[in-house]
Each structure stands twice: as C-alpha cells, then as structure tokens.
Scaffold this active site. Structure first.
Site, mmCIF file in Angstrom:
data_model
loop_
_atom_site.group_PDB
_atom_site.id
_atom_site.type_symbol
_atom_site.label_atom_id
_atom_site.label_comp_id
_atom_site.label_asym_id
_atom_site.label_seq_id
_atom_site.Cartn_x
_atom_site.Cartn_y
_atom_site.Cartn_z
ATOM 1 N N SER A 99 0.916 -0.918 -0.010
ATOM 2 C CA SER A 99 -0.042 -0.048 0.110
ATOM 3 C C SER A 99 0.776 1.182 0.025
ATOM 4 C CB SER A 99 -0.878 -0.116 1.301
ATOM 5 O OG SER A 99 -1.812 0.711 1.320
ATOM 6 N N HIS A 124 -2.551 -1.235 -4.272
ATOM 7 C CA HIS A 124 -3.901 -1.329 -4.458
ATOM 8 C C HIS A 124 -4.490 -0.012 -4.325
ATOM 9 C CE1 HIS A 124 -4.484 -1.795 0.570
ATOM 10 N NE2 HIS A 124 -3.851 -0.891 -0.007
#
Length: 196
Positions: A99, A124
């Site tokens: 992330s 993501h």
C-alpha cells in the site's frame, strides 16, 4: 506486545558512547520505516530526512521500508519531503512494502530503489470508510477518489506504466515478488549484497 530496542556502544579515543540502534543507524544516514504509517511515524521520518539534509545536502539518504502501509496523508507528507530535500533518497524494501509502503518504495530516487530477494510488494487502491449524513459520505467519497487519481498518476510516473494500467492493477490487492516489482518498475534492482 512490546519489544526491546538494542543499544550499541562505540569506543573512541575520547571514551565510550552508547546509542539506541536507530540513532546509530541515523549517523550512517539510514532511516527505518517499519510498521503502520501514521502521523506520528511520518513526523519522525520527516524530521530525520530534514536533519540529514541539514547535516549534508549532497550525501544520499537510505530509507529502509518494512511496512503494511497506512494513512494516505501521513505517507504523502513523507513523499513530499523526499522530493523537497536535496539529497537522493534510496529506498530499500526489507520484508514487505504494501500500500503506502509500496508507494514510498517506488518514490525513491530513480536508479536507487531496491528490494531484498524475498521481500513482498503490494499495490492497491486507497481504502476508506465513511459514516454520517449522506452529504458527508458524498464529500468523503469525492476525496478518496481525488486521492486515488493522484496516487495512480504518481505511481504511473514512478514505474513507467500507464495510468490506465495502474488503475486496473490497483483495483484489488496486487502482490509482487522483488523480481516482479523490478519488471513492473516499482524498484530498480533486487539486492543480494549491500549497495553501500
């Protein structure tokens, strides 16, 4: 669960001095980013980056990352500081960069972004939640979509991928090995031995 932070002792002609391990690493221009990225962690990382720039604006800084990600605005404060300061910031993934951790890994100085052989990298789309009145939820939804667009554009610039591909690949968790992250453009090299 708490853990013990080791101390190291340096012996010089003037005597002995003890440091916690992170302070000792900072002397070698190494910053450790581990755990979740939040405002407190980001403030500490930003302060270390600014300190090292003041110490020597021409020497590289090494940011070691082992993070599952965290708060977008906290991560962006680190990202903006990395770009604001003069020294090159070399990023090295140890363990995982997921992330916002992966975003920061890819944001190191081009040619100086690394991962260890068994590290995992995951990108993501931003995560968030909202509650309250319908208008408040709409405001939050617009903000997270704005942040998603910014993050996708920066990731595209960092990796050489198209914004369209980044948007598609970040629709769900997209895990990569170090070699796959190199092929994708998130890092420049998989390290077998220290680059220093």
């Amino acid at each position: 669960m708490s853990y013990y932070i080791p101390y190291v002792i340096e012996r010089t002609g003037r005597g002995e001095r003890s440091y916690d391990i992170y302070s000792r690493l900072l002397k070698d221009r190494i910053i450790m980013l581990s755990g979740e990225i939040n405002d407190a962690v980001a403030s500490s990382i930003v302060a270390q980056l600014l300190f090292l720039e003041a110490e020597d604006p021409d020497k590289d800084i090494y940011l070691y990352i082992n993070s599952p990600g965290g708060v977008i605005t906290s991560g962006m404060s680190i990202y903006d500081t990395m770009n604001y300061i003069k020294p090159d910031v070399s990023t090295i993934c140890i363990g995982q960069a997921a992330s916002m951790g992966a975003f920061l890994l890819s944001s190191g100085t081009k040619g100086k972004r690394y991962a260890l052989p068994h590290a995992r990298i995951m990108i993501h789309q931003p995560l968030g939640g909202a509650q309250g009145q319908a208008t408040d939820i709409e405001i939050q939804a617009k903000e997270i979509l704005r942040l998603k667009k910014i993050l996708n554009e920066i990731l595209a610039e960092n990796t050489g991928q198209s914004v369209k591909k980044i948007a598609k690949d970040t629709e769900r968790d997209f895990f990569m090995s170090s070699e796959e992250a190199k092929e994708y453009g998130l890092i420049d090299q998989v390290l077998e031995k220290s680059a220093r």
